[in-house]
Design a protein around this motif. Sequence first.
Motif, PDB file in Angstrom:
ATOM      1  N   PHE A  15      -5.245  -1.918  -4.377  1.00 43.15           N
ATOM      2  CA  PHE A  15      -4.556  -1.684  -3.117  1.00 43.15           C
ATOM      3  C   PHE A  15      -3.957  -2.958  -2.532  1.00 43.15           C
ATOM      4  O   PHE A  15      -2.782  -2.995  -2.178  1.00 43.15           O
ATOM      5  CB  PHE A  15      -5.510  -1.052  -2.105  1.00 43.15           C
ATOM      6  N   ASP A  16      -4.757  -4.028  -2.436  1.00 44.12           N
ATOM      7  CA  ASP A  16      -4.265  -5.255  -1.813  1.00 44.12           C
ATOM      8  C   ASP A  16      -3.112  -5.870  -2.588  1.00 44.12           C
ATOM      9  O   ASP A  16      -2.149  -6.365  -2.008  1.00 44.12           O
ATOM     10  CB  ASP A  16      -5.397  -6.271  -1.676  1.00 44.12           C
ATOM     11  N   LYS A  32      -8.502   1.762  -5.504  1.00 46.30           N
ATOM     12  CA  LYS A  32      -8.779   0.918  -4.347  1.00 46.30           C
ATOM     13  C   LYS A  32      -8.728  -0.571  -4.689  1.00 46.30           C
ATOM     14  O   LYS A  32      -8.318  -1.392  -3.888  1.00 46.30           O
ATOM     15  CB  LYS A  32     -10.149   1.277  -3.744  1.00 46.30           C
ATOM     16  N   ARG A  77       0.177  -3.999  -1.920  1.00 51.85           N
ATOM     17  CA  ARG A  77       0.634  -3.895  -0.541  1.00 51.85           C
ATOM     18  C   ARG A  77       2.055  -4.420  -0.365  1.00 51.85           C
ATOM     19  O   ARG A  77       2.901  -3.779   0.242  1.00 51.85           O
ATOM     20  CB  ARG A  77      -0.312  -4.657   0.381  1.00 51.85           C
ATOM     21  N   GLY A 115      -1.458   4.348   5.561  1.00 54.94           N
ATOM     22  CA  GLY A 115      -2.853   3.938   5.703  1.00 54.94           C
ATOM     23  C   GLY A 115      -3.330   3.180   4.478  1.00 54.94           C
ATOM     24  O   GLY A 115      -2.716   2.213   4.048  1.00 54.94           O
ATOM     25  N   ASN A 116      -4.424   3.651   3.894  1.00 57.12           N
ATOM     26  CA  ASN A 116      -4.950   2.987   2.693  1.00 57.12           C
ATOM     27  C   ASN A 116      -4.629   3.774   1.433  1.00 57.12           C
ATOM     28  O   ASN A 116      -5.345   3.679   0.438  1.00 57.12           O
ATOM     29  CB  ASN A 116      -6.466   2.794   2.820  1.00 57.12           C
ATOM     30  N   GLU A 117      -3.544   4.538   1.467  1.00 58.29           N
ATOM     31  CA  GLU A 117      -3.136   5.330   0.305  1.00 58.29           C
ATOM     32  C   GLU A 117      -1.782   4.880  -0.211  1.00 58.29           C
ATOM     33  O   GLU A 117      -0.845   4.660   0.562  1.00 58.29           O
ATOM     34  CB  GLU A 117      -3.068   6.819   0.646  1.00 58.29           C
ATOM     35  N   ARG A 118      -1.668   4.738  -1.530  1.00 59.15           N
ATOM     36  CA  ARG A 118      -0.419   4.450  -2.214  1.00 59.15           C
ATOM     37  C   ARG A 118      -0.287   5.471  -3.332  1.00 59.15           C
ATOM     38  O   ARG A 118      -1.051   5.437  -4.304  1.00 59.15           O
ATOM     39  CB  ARG A 118      -0.413   3.030  -2.789  1.00 59.15           C
ATOM     40  N   ASP A 170       3.171   6.231   1.301  1.00 56.31           N
ATOM     41  CA  ASP A 170       2.710   4.881   1.620  1.00 56.31           C
ATOM     42  C   ASP A 170       2.173   4.938   3.046  1.00 56.31           C
ATOM     43  O   ASP A 170       2.893   4.704   4.006  1.00 56.31           O
ATOM     44  CB  ASP A 170       3.880   3.908   1.502  1.00 56.31           C
TER      45      ASP A 170
END
Length: 218
Positions: A60-61, A57, A64, A92-95, A90
Amino acid sequence: MSPKLDRIGSVHLTMRQVARATQNFSPSMKLGEGGFGTVYKAQLQDGQMVAIKRASKENFDSLRSEFRSEIELLAKIEHRNLVKLLGYVDKGNERLIITEYVPNGTLREHLDGIHGNYLDFSQRLEISIDIAHGLTYLHSYAGNARFCSAFGKCSNGEAMDLVDPQMREDVDEKIFKKMLNLSFQCAAPTRADRPEMQAVGEQLWAIRMKYLQLGREE
């Protein structure tokens, strides 16, 4: 869902399928940790085993804006010492990155003798060479792939698209192309094809003098 990649046998998964394949990211399926995040072993519905890297997490940013371009680059890489990229998610908030699964354990485990046999010096030397080859290929390919896109614009007559839009002054196209050509020379894959820094400095000085001369003529 991951978009189609230019690779035969690409894996396309939804997050629901990923959760099922990793037993909801169970610690029992964990293979290790890395700078990207946590790596899990996963079994697909057809029985195929893959490795899934899940971005942490905190990363994440920062991922992006770079994630998709990096994936597209990795999808084109083929080398026997590098695991193949099979797909990604790729959403939502998942990579997530989906790669080949190597069942023989990690290099650290073999160095520590966890699997019962210690690597002798000859084996360690061979592994070192293989790692060096893989890294050389990866660095060279990644650099050249990015470089070839700034070069494509130049050869297609779109060189001025590369000018920083924050500069409010008009940049002379001939001068700018000289700068680009010099940068292409400096980024040549082999050292023999790259100019000495003294020559680079002299060429930059000549470009500057031409730029100042054009300014006086206007």
